[in-house]
Design a protein around this motif. Structure first.
Motif, mmCIF file in Angstrom:
data_model
loop_
_atom_site.group_PDB
_atom_site.id
_atom_site.type_symbol
_atom_site.label_atom_id
_atom_site.label_comp_id
_atom_site.label_asym_id
_atom_site.label_seq_id
_atom_site.Cartn_x
_atom_site.Cartn_y
_atom_site.Cartn_z
ATOM 1 N N PRO A 1 -8.966 -22.587 35.501
ATOM 2 C CA PRO A 1 -10.248 -21.992 35.909
ATOM 3 C C PRO A 1 -10.924 -22.747 37.053
ATOM 4 C CG PRO A 1 -10.085 -22.043 33.523
ATOM 5 C CD PRO A 1 -8.930 -22.851 34.039
ATOM 6 N N ALA A 2 -10.917 -24.065 36.986
ATOM 7 C CA ALA A 2 -11.553 -24.845 38.043
ATOM 8 C C ALA A 2 -10.811 -24.693 39.365
ATOM 9 C CB ALA A 2 -11.634 -26.314 37.639
ATOM 10 N N ALA A 3 -9.489 -24.693 39.288
ATOM 11 C CA ALA A 3 -8.695 -24.536 40.509
ATOM 12 C C ALA A 3 -8.879 -23.144 41.103
ATOM 13 C CB ALA A 3 -7.215 -24.792 40.207
ATOM 14 N N THR A 4 -8.964 -22.121 40.263
ATOM 15 C CA THR A 4 -9.166 -20.754 40.753
ATOM 16 C C THR A 4 -10.499 -20.645 41.494
ATOM 17 O OG1 THR A 4 -7.830 -19.857 38.943
ATOM 18 C CG2 THR A 4 -9.309 -18.328 40.070
ATOM 19 N N ALA A 5 -11.536 -21.253 40.922
ATOM 20 C CA ALA A 5 -12.838 -21.249 41.596
ATOM 21 C C ALA A 5 -12.778 -22.019 42.914
ATOM 22 C CB ALA A 5 -13.904 -21.856 40.677
ATOM 23 N N GLU A 6 -12.032 -23.114 42.928
ATOM 24 C CA GLU A 6 -11.919 -23.912 44.146
ATOM 25 C C GLU A 6 -11.130 -23.170 45.219
ATOM 26 O OE1 GLU A 6 -12.325 -27.475 46.603
ATOM 27 O OE2 GLU A 6 -13.483 -26.355 45.103
ATOM 28 N N ILE A 7 -10.098 -22.434 44.823
ATOM 29 C CA ILE A 7 -9.356 -21.606 45.784
ATOM 30 C C ILE A 7 -10.300 -20.619 46.464
ATOM 31 C CG2 ILE A 7 -7.624 -19.761 45.984
ATOM 32 C CD1 ILE A 7 -6.131 -21.224 43.639
ATOM 33 N N ASP A 8 -11.103 -19.927 45.655
ATOM 34 C CA ASP A 8 -12.046 -18.948 46.218
ATOM 35 C C ASP A 8 -13.040 -19.628 47.153
ATOM 36 O OD1 ASP A 8 -10.799 -16.969 44.775
ATOM 37 O OD2 ASP A 8 -12.294 -16.940 43.157
ATOM 38 N N ARG A 9 -13.532 -20.796 46.763
ATOM 39 C CA ARG A 9 -14.506 -21.502 47.600
ATOM 40 C C ARG A 9 -13.879 -21.929 48.928
ATOM 41 N NH1 ARG A 9 -16.188 -26.275 49.303
ATOM 42 N NH2 ARG A 9 -14.373 -27.364 48.418
ATOM 43 N N LEU A 10 -12.679 -22.483 48.868
ATOM 44 C CA LEU A 10 -12.020 -22.954 50.083
ATOM 45 C C LEU A 10 -11.726 -21.797 51.035
ATOM 46 C CD1 LEU A 10 -9.532 -25.564 48.569
ATOM 47 C CD2 LEU A 10 -11.493 -26.078 50.047
ATOM 48 N N GLN B 1 6.771 -19.091 27.984
ATOM 49 C CA GLN B 1 7.942 -19.910 28.271
ATOM 50 C C GLN B 1 8.869 -19.244 29.285
ATOM 51 O OE1 GLN B 1 9.670 -20.576 24.407
ATOM 52 N NE2 GLN B 1 8.175 -22.138 23.842
ATOM 53 N N THR B 2 8.947 -17.923 29.244
ATOM 54 C CA THR B 2 9.880 -17.192 30.103
ATOM 55 C C THR B 2 9.307 -16.908 31.484
ATOM 56 O OG1 THR B 2 10.826 -16.144 28.139
ATOM 57 C CG2 THR B 2 11.314 -15.117 30.268
ATOM 58 N N TYR B 3 8.033 -16.562 31.554
ATOM 59 C CA TYR B 3 7.492 -15.990 32.784
ATOM 60 C C TYR B 3 6.396 -16.807 33.471
ATOM 61 C CZ TYR B 3 9.884 -11.738 31.279
ATOM 62 O OH TYR B 3 10.830 -10.822 30.891
ATOM 63 N N CYS B 4 5.826 -17.794 32.810
ATOM 64 C CA CYS B 4 4.682 -18.501 33.388
ATOM 65 C C CYS B 4 5.077 -19.866 33.936
ATOM 66 C CB CYS B 4 3.571 -18.660 32.346
ATOM 67 S SG CYS B 4 2.681 -17.125 32.008
ATOM 68 N N TRP B 5 4.565 -20.157 35.124
ATOM 69 C CA TRP B 5 4.775 -21.458 35.747
ATOM 70 C C TRP B 5 3.821 -22.467 35.116
ATOM 71 C CZ3 TRP B 5 2.038 -24.885 38.948
ATOM 72 C CH2 TRP B 5 2.832 -25.826 39.604
ATOM 73 N N ASP B 6 4.312 -23.673 34.871
ATOM 74 C CA ASP B 6 3.518 -24.696 34.192
ATOM 75 C C ASP B 6 2.703 -25.499 35.215
ATOM 76 O OD1 ASP B 6 2.410 -26.620 32.617
ATOM 77 O OD2 ASP B 6 4.291 -27.573 32.026
ATOM 78 N N PRO B 7 1.374 -25.382 35.213
ATOM 79 C CA PRO B 7 0.557 -26.100 36.187
ATOM 80 C C PRO B 7 0.196 -27.526 35.775
ATOM 81 C CG PRO B 7 -0.845 -24.681 34.900
ATOM 82 C CD PRO B 7 0.552 -24.475 34.375
ATOM 83 N N ALA B 8 0.745 -28.012 34.655
ATOM 84 C CA ALA B 8 0.347 -29.325 34.142
ATOM 85 C C ALA B 8 0.531 -30.449 35.160
ATOM 86 C CB ALA B 8 1.093 -29.628 32.849
ATOM 87 N N PRO B 9 1.675 -30.538 35.890
ATOM 88 C CA PRO B 9 1.809 -31.620 36.885
ATOM 89 C C PRO B 9 0.740 -31.553 37.977
ATOM 90 C CG PRO B 9 3.950 -30.661 36.398
ATOM 91 C CD PRO B 9 2.924 -29.764 35.777
ATOM 92 N N ALA B 10 0.364 -30.340 38.375
ATOM 93 C CA ALA B 10 -0.678 -30.203 39.402
ATOM 94 C C ALA B 10 -2.048 -30.543 38.834
ATOM 95 C CB ALA B 10 -0.669 -28.787 39.968
ATOM 96 N N ARG B 11 -2.274 -30.251 37.580
ATOM 97 C CA ARG B 11 -3.547 -30.645 36.964
ATOM 98 C C ARG B 11 -3.651 -32.163 36.923
ATOM 99 N NH1 ARG B 11 -6.100 -28.682 31.104
ATOM 100 N NH2 ARG B 11 -7.968 -30.001 31.213
ATOM 101 N N ALA B 12 -2.543 -32.828 36.584
ATOM 102 C CA ALA B 12 -2.560 -34.287 36.545
ATOM 103 C C ALA B 12 -2.841 -34.875 37.923
ATOM 104 C CB ALA B 12 -1.224 -34.800 35.999
ATOM 105 N N THR C 1 -4.449 -33.324 40.539
ATOM 106 C CA THR C 1 -5.708 -32.902 41.156
ATOM 107 C C THR C 1 -6.924 -33.052 40.248
ATOM 108 O OG1 THR C 1 -5.480 -30.601 40.406
ATOM 109 C CG2 THR C 1 -4.456 -31.186 42.536
ATOM 110 N N GLY C 2 -6.689 -33.112 38.937
ATOM 111 C CA GLY C 2 -7.796 -33.133 37.996
ATOM 112 C C GLY C 2 -8.394 -31.771 37.732
ATOM 113 N N LEU C 3 -7.742 -30.701 38.201
ATOM 114 C CA LEU C 3 -8.269 -29.346 38.063
ATOM 115 C C LEU C 3 -7.444 -28.541 37.072
ATOM 116 C CD1 LEU C 3 -8.822 -28.538 41.859
ATOM 117 C CD2 LEU C 3 -10.595 -29.189 40.207
ATOM 118 N N ASP C 4 -8.112 -27.904 36.101
ATOM 119 C CA ASP C 4 -7.415 -26.940 35.264
ATOM 120 C C ASP C 4 -7.402 -25.594 35.978
ATOM 121 O OD1 ASP C 4 -9.975 -25.951 34.943
ATOM 122 O OD2 ASP C 4 -10.137 -26.466 32.812
#
Length: 359
Positions: free
Chosen positions: A122-131, A104-115, A117-120
């Motif tokens: 782990p999937a987004a991290t793999a896609e970043i590396d691929r891109l 709650q204090t230190y982590c950014w909430d990626p939920a809006p971006a998941r909604a 892009t459809g990526l959680d």
């Protein structure tokens, strides 16, 4: 099979004997064994900073101009910041019984971006590396918007901001995975009074870098069994002459931060070699000696050292994956002397004094 095993055992014994025979008696000091002899070393500069969000109202972001110009002139090829990575925060979320407050204090909430892009994570991290593995020299604005969206889904908002800043103003709009909500997130982040938004991301964009790397670590966090007693013990320990000197110096340095030269003076003071001992005497050294029956101070120092060791290992991993580049680490000033000391133990890391850019 037996013959092979015997040969391996003999080779191992010979290696151990040879090492023992060649080593001088005494302590092994990895920091004195620097290499490689024929390749470019990893130059690392650790810039201790105030957390800009906590500076007085008189601080003006424009006053960072001279500092940012000097950092840009140093030409780092890697920028590391005091943020948790998306994968670490995803890990912390798996253990709410221990890390709920940390998340709650230190982590950014990626939920809006998941909604969007459809990526959680782990999937987004793999896609970043691929891109990035196939990233063109001249990416289109559409590609940058898409990468920004994926960075947000991966829990890497500052890297998303780097992509946003690399777009022309007219191209900073929704599309390619960025919906109106995420555009609002990026615009709000761009205006934030933080070292990430005002130093790291603009510097990365100006240098033509595609991202920054988060290295903070909160896996040593745990709920306090008695938060009230723990806090009281530390506050008592921190009430000491060194703390009084430190607070007095801070007040003077922060009195007029609308001028670039005064901001530079603040950074010189926070990064001065003498600051390390003052920080220790006022904070961690005092905590070591506090006399509560529960030894709260020792627990606090153990947490602090563990956090810094893990931060240093995250920096080491990042540097090791991109060898031979200059690395700028932007971190809260109390971390600087610890990271300097720990990273200097690495064989192919050379610590660059901040005087190189602050003098």
């Amino acid at each position: 099979m037996l013959q092979k095993a015997t040969g391996l055992l003999m080779a191992t014994m010979l290696c151990v004997g040879s090492a023992n025979a060649g080593e001088p008696a005494g302590r092994f000091e990895p920091g004195k064994l620097k290499g490689p002899a024929k390749a470019k070393p990893n130059e690392v500069m650790v810039l201790g900073t105030a957390h800009l969000s906590q500076l007085p109202a008189g601080f003006q972001p424009a006053a960072l101009r001279v500092l940012n110009e000097r950092l840009q002139a140093w030409q780092p090829g890697i920028i590391v910041i005091e943020q948790r990575s998306g994968p670490q925060c995803a890990f912390l979320r798996q253990f709410p019984q221990r890390y709920e407050e940390t998340v709650q204090t230190y982590c950014w909430d990626p939920a809006p971006a998941r909604a969007a892009t459809g990526l959680d994570v782990p999937a987004a991290t793999a896609e970043i590396d691929r891109l990035l593995a196939a990233w063109p020299a001249m990416p289109t604005p559409s590609a940058r918007r898409h990468l920004a969206a994926v960075f947000l889904a991966g829990g890497e908002p500052v890297s998303a901001l780097v992509q946003w800043l690399r777009l022309g103003v007219e191209e900073r709009r929704s599309g390619d995975g960025l919906d109106a909500t995420l555009v609002g997130v990026l615009e709000k982040l761009r205006e934030k009074r933080s070292e990430d938004a005002l130093i790291a991301a603009p510097l990365a964009a100006a240098l033509g870098l595609e991202r920054v790397f988060g290295m903070d670590d909160h896996t040593a966090d745990s709920p306090d069994a008695d938060p009230k007693a723990y806090g009281a013990a530390l506050m008592k320990a921190w009430d000491n002459p060194a703390s009084a000197r430190r607070k007095g110096a801070d007040r003077e340095l922060k009195a007029s931060l609308g001028d670039p030269q005064n901001v530079l003076a603040l950074y010189r003071a926070f990064n001065a070699p003498s600051q390390a001992r003052l920080v220790f005497d006022s904070d961690f050294g005092a905590a070591l000696e506090e006399d509560s029956p529960q030894q709260f101070g020792r627990s606090y120092v153990a947490y602090w050292e563990t956090r810094n060791l893990r931060m240093a290992s995250n920096i080491r991993e990042t540097v090791g994956n991109l060898p031979g580049r200059r690395t700028l680490v932007i971190v809260g000033a109390s971390h600087k002397p610890y990271l300097d000391a720990y990273l200097d133990q690495m064989h192919d890391v050379r610590i660059v004094p901040t005087d190189t850019v602050l003098r």
